[in-house]
Design an enzyme around this catalytic site. Structure first.
Site, PDB file in Angstrom:
ATOM      1  N   ASN A 169       1.347  -1.395   0.077  1.00 57.41           N
ATOM      2  CA  ASN A 169      -0.014  -0.026  -0.001  1.00 57.41           C
ATOM      3  C   ASN A 169       1.091   1.366   0.238  1.00 57.41           C
ATOM      4  OD1 ASN A 169       0.761   0.750   2.798  1.00 57.41           O
ATOM      5  ND2 ASN A 169      -0.540  -1.078   3.262  1.00 57.41           N
TER       6      ASN A 169
ATOM      7  N   ASP B 156      -5.055  -6.332   4.788  1.00 53.37           N
ATOM      8  CA  ASP B 156      -6.308  -6.497   5.687  1.00 53.37           C
ATOM      9  C   ASP B 156      -6.173  -8.325   4.676  1.00 53.37           C
ATOM     10  OD1 ASP B 156      -7.408  -5.160   6.951  1.00 53.37           O
ATOM     11  OD2 ASP B 156      -8.443  -4.140   5.411  1.00 53.37           O
TER      12      ASP B 156
ATOM     13  N   LYS C 145       8.561 -17.781  -9.646  1.00 54.29           N
ATOM     14  CA  LYS C 145       8.315 -16.500 -10.310  1.00 54.29           C
ATOM     15  C   LYS C 145       6.522 -16.689 -11.297  1.00 54.29           C
ATOM     16  CE  LYS C 145       9.277 -12.262 -12.727  1.00 54.29           C
ATOM     17  NZ  LYS C 145      10.096 -11.873 -14.360  1.00 54.29           N
TER      18      LYS C 145
ATOM     19  N   PHE D  43      -5.582   4.008  14.344  1.00 58.66           N
ATOM     20  CA  PHE D  43      -5.860   4.795  13.277  1.00 58.66           C
ATOM     21  C   PHE D  43      -6.496   4.805  12.041  1.00 58.66           C
ATOM     22  CE2 PHE D  43      -2.028   9.030  13.418  1.00 58.66           C
ATOM     23  CZ  PHE D  43      -1.743   8.191  14.162  1.00 58.66           C
TER      24      PHE D  43
ATOM     25  N   LYS E 257     -15.048   2.002  14.182  1.00 56.49           N
ATOM     26  CA  LYS E 257     -13.313   1.254  13.685  1.00 56.49           C
ATOM     27  C   LYS E 257     -13.361   1.008  14.852  1.00 56.49           C
ATOM     28  CE  LYS E 257     -11.700   1.568   9.457  1.00 56.49           C
ATOM     29  NZ  LYS E 257     -11.309   2.023   8.192  1.00 56.49           N
TER      30      LYS E 257
ATOM     31  N   LYS F 130     -13.182  -2.103  17.545  1.00 54.92           N
ATOM     32  CA  LYS F 130     -11.952  -2.472  17.821  1.00 54.92           C
ATOM     33  C   LYS F 130     -11.587  -2.269  19.548  1.00 54.92           C
ATOM     34  CE  LYS F 130     -10.587  -2.577  13.058  1.00 54.92           C
ATOM     35  NZ  LYS F 130      -9.081  -2.866  11.980  1.00 54.92           N
TER      36      LYS F 130
HETATM   37  N1  CTP Z   1      -5.563  -2.632  11.811  1.00 55.54           N
HETATM   38  C1  CTP Z   1      -4.804  -3.765  11.937  1.00 55.54           C
HETATM   39  N2  CTP Z   1      -4.865  -4.906  11.794  1.00 55.54           N
HETATM   40  C2  CTP Z   1      -5.413  -5.438  10.603  1.00 55.54           C
HETATM   41  C3  CTP Z   1      -5.828  -4.325   9.667  1.00 55.54           C
HETATM   42  C4  CTP Z   1      -6.278  -2.997  10.411  1.00 55.54           C
HETATM   43  O1  CTP Z   1      -4.779  -3.886  13.353  1.00 55.54           O
HETATM   44  N3  CTP Z   1      -5.101  -5.905  10.036  1.00 55.54           N
HETATM   45  C5  CTP Z   1      -5.575  -1.229  12.267  1.00 55.54           C
HETATM   46  C6  CTP Z   1      -4.606  -0.231  11.933  1.00 55.54           C
HETATM   47  O2  CTP Z   1      -3.686  -0.340  12.415  1.00 55.54           O
HETATM   48  C7  CTP Z   1      -5.598   0.549  11.808  1.00 55.54           C
HETATM   49  C8  CTP Z   1      -6.555   0.153  11.877  1.00 55.54           C
HETATM   50  O3  CTP Z   1      -6.701  -1.189  12.659  1.00 55.54           O
HETATM   51  O4  CTP Z   1      -5.186   1.298  13.445  1.00 55.54           O
HETATM   52  C9  CTP Z   1      -7.651   0.297  11.128  1.00 55.54           C
HETATM   53  O5  CTP Z   1      -7.168   0.721   9.912  1.00 55.54           O
HETATM   54  P1  CTP Z   1      -7.727   0.743   8.474  1.00 55.54           P
HETATM   55  O6  CTP Z   1      -6.943  -0.006   7.348  1.00 55.54           O
HETATM   56  O7  CTP Z   1      -8.151   2.030   8.390  1.00 55.54           O
HETATM   57  O8  CTP Z   1      -8.990  -0.288   8.703  1.00 55.54           O
HETATM   58  P2  CTP Z   1      -9.904  -1.872   8.722  1.00 55.54           P
HETATM   59  O9  CTP Z   1      -9.804  -2.365   9.857  1.00 55.54           O
HETATM   60  O10 CTP Z   1      -8.848  -2.676   7.282  1.00 55.54           O
HETATM   61  O11 CTP Z   1     -10.889  -1.387   7.917  1.00 55.54           O
HETATM   62  P3  CTP Z   1     -11.285  -1.371   6.217  1.00 55.54           P
HETATM   63  O12 CTP Z   1     -10.104  -1.750   5.654  1.00 55.54           O
HETATM   64  O13 CTP Z   1     -12.492  -1.737   5.704  1.00 55.54           O
HETATM   65  O14 CTP Z   1     -11.844   0.351   6.133  1.00 55.54           O
END
Ligand code: CTP
Length: 399
Positions: free
Chosen positions: A209, A278, A288, A322, A336, A340
């Site tokens: 990302n 995610d 490869k 975050f 969130k 969480k």
């Molecule tokens: N986070 C995490 N582990 C994951 C995904 C996210 O610990 N597998 C944490 C990030 O570090 C951040 C928070 O969750 O502090 C929110 O991350 P974000 O990517 O905005 O949210 P998601 O829960 O992944 O939701 P979505 O992608 O559906 O927006």
């Protein structure tokens, strides 16, 4: 003010070295113990005997002379210090610090130090403005090293300009301020995650990302400034390691999950600024993947949600998440925060100009479990980080 504090003063070879004698004297009057390390050039300007007499302690100049104690001296000095100040800091020692060169006692100690470092540059103004010096200063600044000066005015070479070392009283005032104001999280253990995880697809490719890691690194730096013991679990980020953090490098979300969970119990505060993937590829291709000229479908499997797991296992920890959003930032962020079980959530709309990935500034809101929120204006990421640290310190007291 400085009773019980141990300050390591590095003196490098500039004419301002004579002023550093006054720095030692002023620090001692405030109750600090001062260890002085001099470069060889510094000893050409001022005798080690002068510093020894004024600090009432041994002065270190040479890596290989008969040791003054039976510890490994450059390491034990680095470990015992509460703060380091290099004054005067010549263009040469600043360049060595920027590059990590350790070819004498002072530069070696500076490499071993884990506490905040201040530098008071002192050099001719042309040397100060040289692009090489400016670049080194930038590197050190990014790493979280604090600068006192330089001042502008008359220079020993007969010219006027910036590059003069600040007066001892200004330097000592700044150091005193460090201990009085900034150390409000002394003794607290903090874990920060940063960067963007990479999920390997085959030996040469990954899914990643756009996270630069800048926000998380700034948060780690702001916690160090506040006196906390900081562990930074970082996914890949092309940034210098902030001064004073314990660094754990990871690549994938699963690595990060493992590392974070293994140290979670001992933390007081956890800030999850990392952009965690995610999903990861369901299979890792050992070789490869070759192109076939037709559509390729990848199957992805969910990664563990680290913040969610931390929220479920939370005991005494203060947990901050975050959220990077592209729409309905506050609504999505609030959801969130609740799901969480975080104590606070920092939300930003990554599509807004001046916010999000790779930029040096950010526009965030702090969301709290009671539904309240605090909107911050556009700020540098380090300023956002300092605001965040202050807010956490405040809330943690109430909690
Ligand atoms: N986070 C995490 N582990 C994951 C995904 C996210 O610990 N597998 C944490 C990030 O570090 C951040 C928070 O969750 O502090 C929110 O991350 P974000 O990517 O905005 O949210 P998601 O829960 O992944 O939701 P979505 O992608 O559906 O927006």
């Amino acid at each position: 003010m400085l009773k019980g504090k141990r300050i390591l003063l590095g003196v490098s070879g500039g004419i301002a070295a004579y002023k550093s004698v006054e720095i030692v004297s002023r620090l001692r009057k405030q109750g600090a113990e001062v260890d002085v390390v001099m470069t060889k050039s510094a000893t050409e300007f001022v005798s080690p005997l002068t510093f020894r007499s004024i600090s009432a302690r041994p002065v270190y100049t040479n890596m290989f002379e008969e040791p003054k104690s039976w510890n490994i001296e450059h390491i034990s000095l680095a470990e015992q210090a509460d703060l380091v100040i290099v004054a005067p800091a010549t263009a040469n020692i600043l360049a060595k610090m920027a590059l990590g060169i350790a070819d004498d006692f002072l530069s070696t100690v500076l490499l071993a130090v884990r506490v905040p470092i201040y530098v008071a540059p002192a050099m001719n103004h042309a040397m100060y403005h040289h692009p090489a010096t400016q670049r080194n200063l930038e590197t050190l600044r990014e790493r979280g090293i604090s600068f006192i000066g330089p001042a502008n005015g008359f220079q020993a070479c007969g010219t006027e300009g910036d590059g003069r070392m600040c007066e001892p009283i200004e330097i000592v005032t700044e150091l005193t301020r460090f201990f009085s104001e900034k150390q409000f999280l002394k003794g607290q253990k903090v874990l920060v995650t940063a960067g963007g995880t990479r999920e390997p697809l085959d030996p040469v490719r990954y899914i990643g990302n756009f996270s630069s890691g800048k926000m998380g690194y700034a948060v780690a730096r702001a916690f160090v400034e506040a006196g906390a013991a900081v562990t930074l679990v970082s996914a890949p980020a092309d940034l210098p390691v902030p001064q004073g953090v314990k660094m754990i490098r990871v690549i994938t979300a699963e690595d990060m999950y493992r590392e974070v969970l293994s140290v979670y119990q001992e933390q007081d505060i956890v800030v999850k600024a990392a952009a965690v993937a995610d999903y990861r590829p369901a299979v890792f291709a050992g070789q490869k993947i070759k192109k076939k000229g037709e559509n390729l479908t990848l199957e992805l499997t969910p990664n563990p949600d680290i913040l969610l797991a931390l929220g479920q296992k939370k005991e005494h920890q203060f947990l901050v998440g975050f959220a990077a959003e592209t729409q309905h930032a506050v609504e999505n962020g609030s959801e969130k925060l609740r799901k969480k079980n975080a104590d606070m959530l920092v939300v930003n709309d990554v599509t807004a100009p001046g916010a999000g990935f790779g930029t040096d500034t950010n526009i965030v809101s702090f969301l709290f479990p009671d539904g309240s929120r605090k909107d911050l204006p556009q700020m540098n990421k380090i300023e956002v980080a300092r605001e965040l640290v202050k807010e956490i310190a405040l809330l943690k007291k109430v909690k």
